[in-house]
Each structure stands twice: as C-alpha cells, then as structure tokens.
Write a protein that holds these residues in place. Sequence first.
Motif: not given
Length: 89
Positions: A44-61
């Motif tokens: 789940v943590l890996g999924l959250i990191v991937v989704v967050t990276a897509y949503v923020t354009g790769g600038n976050w987390p």
Amino acid sequence: MPESRRRKAAVQKKRAQRELEIEKNREPQSSPRWWAPLMVGLMVLGLIVVVTAYVTGGNWPIPFENGNYNLFVGFGVMIVGFLMTLGWK
C-alpha cells in the motif's frame, strides 16, 4: 554377521513409522503475526508513493531532480511487499 533381508525390511519399516509419527506430532510452521500486516503495508505504501508521484508530476514525496526516481522507489517498495508473499505461510 550380515543381517537378513527380512530383518532389514522390518527395521526400515519401524524407522519409517517413527519418522511418520514425529512428522504428525510436529506443529505446522507459520509466519510471525507481524508478517502479513507489514507485507500489505509495504504494498500500500508503494502504491501511495507511485500515485503521489504521478499526481504531483514527480516532485513529491522525495524531491529528486528527475521525478521518475519516485516511481522507482514506489515500485521498489511494492516489489519488496510482493516478494514477502513468497515467505508467508
């Protein structure tokens, strides 16, 4: 003096029965109680990191110069979680 075939067969049969009884009395091995929650948590943590990276354009987390590294980190964490499923009993 060498043993007869009949006697060897009887000894081997008794030995096999003893090993079978020991095997039946042995408790089944299972994973520790923390294994499954950690496994699912990593996926789940890996999924959250991937989704967050897509949503923020790769600038976050994690702020890398190239945003694709966040995807590598996320997929790496997910792969560790999926590899843990191989050891789950």
